[in-house]
Enzyme design. Structure first.
Site, mmCIF file in Angstrom:
data_model
loop_
_atom_site.group_PDB
_atom_site.id
_atom_site.type_symbol
_atom_site.label_atom_id
_atom_site.label_comp_id
_atom_site.label_asym_id
_atom_site.label_seq_id
_atom_site.Cartn_x
_atom_site.Cartn_y
_atom_site.Cartn_z
ATOM 1 C CE LYS A 21 -5.786 -64.423 21.895
ATOM 2 N NZ LYS A 21 -5.486 -63.409 20.901
ATOM 3 C CB ALA A 91 3.157 -59.417 37.199
ATOM 4 C CG ASP A 136 -1.389 -57.758 20.560
ATOM 5 O OD1 ASP A 136 -1.664 -58.858 21.052
ATOM 6 O OD2 ASP A 136 -2.240 -56.865 20.346
ATOM 7 C CG ASP A 154 0.020 -62.111 24.785
ATOM 8 O OD1 ASP A 154 -1.205 -62.085 24.876
ATOM 9 O OD2 ASP A 154 0.635 -62.771 23.928
HETATM 10 C C1 LIG Z 1 -8.094 -61.989 40.145
HETATM 11 O O1 LIG Z 1 -7.095 -61.144 40.703
HETATM 12 C C2 LIG Z 1 -5.832 -61.311 40.232
HETATM 13 C C3 LIG Z 1 -4.852 -60.477 40.741
HETATM 14 C C4 LIG Z 1 -3.554 -60.607 40.310
HETATM 15 C C5 LIG Z 1 -3.215 -61.557 39.362
HETATM 16 C C6 LIG Z 1 -1.823 -61.651 38.933
HETATM 17 N N1 LIG Z 1 -1.469 -62.190 37.778
HETATM 18 N N2 LIG Z 1 -0.198 -62.179 37.516
HETATM 19 C C7 LIG Z 1 0.488 -62.778 36.480
HETATM 20 N N3 LIG Z 1 1.810 -62.915 36.576
HETATM 21 N N4 LIG Z 1 2.279 -63.548 35.479
HETATM 22 C C8 LIG Z 1 1.246 -63.804 34.671
HETATM 23 C C9 LIG Z 1 1.412 -64.517 33.354
HETATM 24 C C10 LIG Z 1 0.068 -63.334 35.254
HETATM 25 C C11 LIG Z 1 -1.249 -63.404 34.644
HETATM 26 O O2 LIG Z 1 -1.372 -63.905 33.515
HETATM 27 N N5 LIG Z 1 -2.289 -62.921 35.315
HETATM 28 C C12 LIG Z 1 -3.596 -62.878 34.835
HETATM 29 C C13 LIG Z 1 -4.066 -63.582 33.734
HETATM 30 C C14 LIG Z 1 -5.400 -63.467 33.367
HETATM 31 C C15 LIG Z 1 -6.269 -62.687 34.082
HETATM 32 C C16 LIG Z 1 -5.775 -61.978 35.208
HETATM 33 N N6 LIG Z 1 -6.700 -61.255 35.942
HETATM 34 C C17 LIG Z 1 -6.383 -60.151 36.697
HETATM 35 C C18 LIG Z 1 -7.501 -59.559 37.490
HETATM 36 O O3 LIG Z 1 -5.280 -59.664 36.707
HETATM 37 C C19 LIG Z 1 -4.445 -62.071 35.581
HETATM 38 C C20 LIG Z 1 -4.179 -62.414 38.852
HETATM 39 C C21 LIG Z 1 -5.504 -62.291 39.286
#
Ligand SMILES: COc1ccc(/C=N/Nc2[nH]nc(C)c2C(=O)Nc2cccc(NC(C)=O)c2)cc1
Length: 281
Positions: A21, A91, A136, A154
């Site tokens: 956000k 993650a 939340d 979050d």
């Molecule tokens: C676009 O495909 C994706 C696949 C995996 C990820 C992994 N995100 N992993 C994270 N580990 N710690 C944090 C904090 C995050 C995180 O905020 N990820 C995030 C944030 C906003 C959108 C997304 N989108 C998705 C598809 O998971 C991931 C992020 C994007």
């Protein structure tokens, strides 16, 4: 460690993971240890405009002190004149929400749903033992770690119980219990209600009180009976009905959710959920 003075120079910044956000999340690697993290960048002016800097301080205070396998770690934070940087656990599975939408019928099978519910419940038992309520819990705030492990992220809305919410609720009402939307004082039992809402959503593909607009959702949360599609098993229905009790004291306690026969039976079974594999459309 969370007390070290971190700066941007300590990290190699990688690809953007996604937009939150108040800012963007990046993959990053700490230079000396080569440890991979996610860095969430928040813009100070947006935080001030939305008057959420006290929420951000609380989120940092709470999340950096919690240690549980199903709670996303916050390793530390730092800021410059325009931005705040949160150093968070990476993650790899990303948002649980996206994985659910990718499944056939956009819902999980019973073994996957039961595993997620057990992990979420375990994390909330830990939070409540520290007198922290999340307030939340919704799919957008859940990430997937290695091995499809659930990670609560979050803590922007978390507080120390009991509490009476002063900030107006923004975003969806779907996951909030009657006492919170009626603006009454509430305690950690608000998180139990969210486990019930999520249990329904994991198995059905949408939350039980979803409606075309805010007022209809509001009214459903306060008085609508929960309806189940025919594919939901009796065990799952029994669990969800026992959790989604409008009187907080009648809700199934978290320990009893973990011990519920449907959760025990299915959290042990293998699941055929499609992980983020390449051949997915
Ligand atoms: C676009 O495909 C994706 C696949 C995996 C990820 C992994 N995100 N992993 C994270 N580990 N710690 C944090 C904090 C995050 C995180 O905020 N990820 C995030 C944030 C906003 C959108 C997304 N989108 C998705 C598809 O998971 C991931 C992020 C994007």
């Amino acid at each position: 460690s969370s007390s070290k003075r971190w700066t941007l120079e300590n990290f190699d910044i990688g690809r953007g993971l996604g937009k939150g956000k108040f800012g963007q999340v990046y993959l990053a690697r700490e230079k000396s240890s080569r440890f991979v993290v996610a860095i969430k960048v928040l813009f100070k002016n947006q935080i001030k405009e939305a008057k959420v800097d006290h929420q951000l301080r609380r989120e940092i205070e709470i999340q950096s002190h919690l240690r549980h396998p199903n709670i996303l770690r916050m390793f530390g934070y730092f800021h410059d004149d325009a931005r705040v940087y949160l150093i968070l656990e990476y993650a790899p599975g990303g948002e649980l929400y996206r994985l659910m939408k990718k499944q056939p019928n956009q819902r999980f099978d019973e073994p996957m749903a039961a595993k997620l519910i057990a992990q979420l419940t375990d994390a909330l038992i830990y939070c409540h033992s520290k007198n922290v309520i999340h307030r939340d819990i919704k799919p957008e705030n859940l990430l997937l770690g290695a091995g499809n492990s659930l990670k609560i992220a979050d803590f922007g809305w978390s507080v120390h119980a009991p509490s009476s919410r002063r900030d107006t609720v923004c975003g969806t009402l779907d996951y909030l219990p009657p006492e919170m939307i009626a603006g009454q004082t509430h305690d950690e039992k608000v998180d139990i209600w969210s486990v019930g809402i999520l249990s329904y959503e994991f198995l059905v593909g949408k939350p039980p009180f979803e409606a075309k607009d805010y007022d209809a959702t509001y009214s459903n949360i306060l008085q609508a009976p929960v309806r189940f599609p025919s594919h939901v098993s009796d065990g799952a229905k029994d669990l969800i009905i026992k959790i989604l009790q409008r009187k907080p004291n009648r809700r199934l306690p978290l320990a009893d959710i973990l011990a519920h026969e449907w959760v025990v039976k299915f959290s042990k079974e293998a699941s055929n959920v499609i992980i983020n594999s390449s051949e997915q459309p």
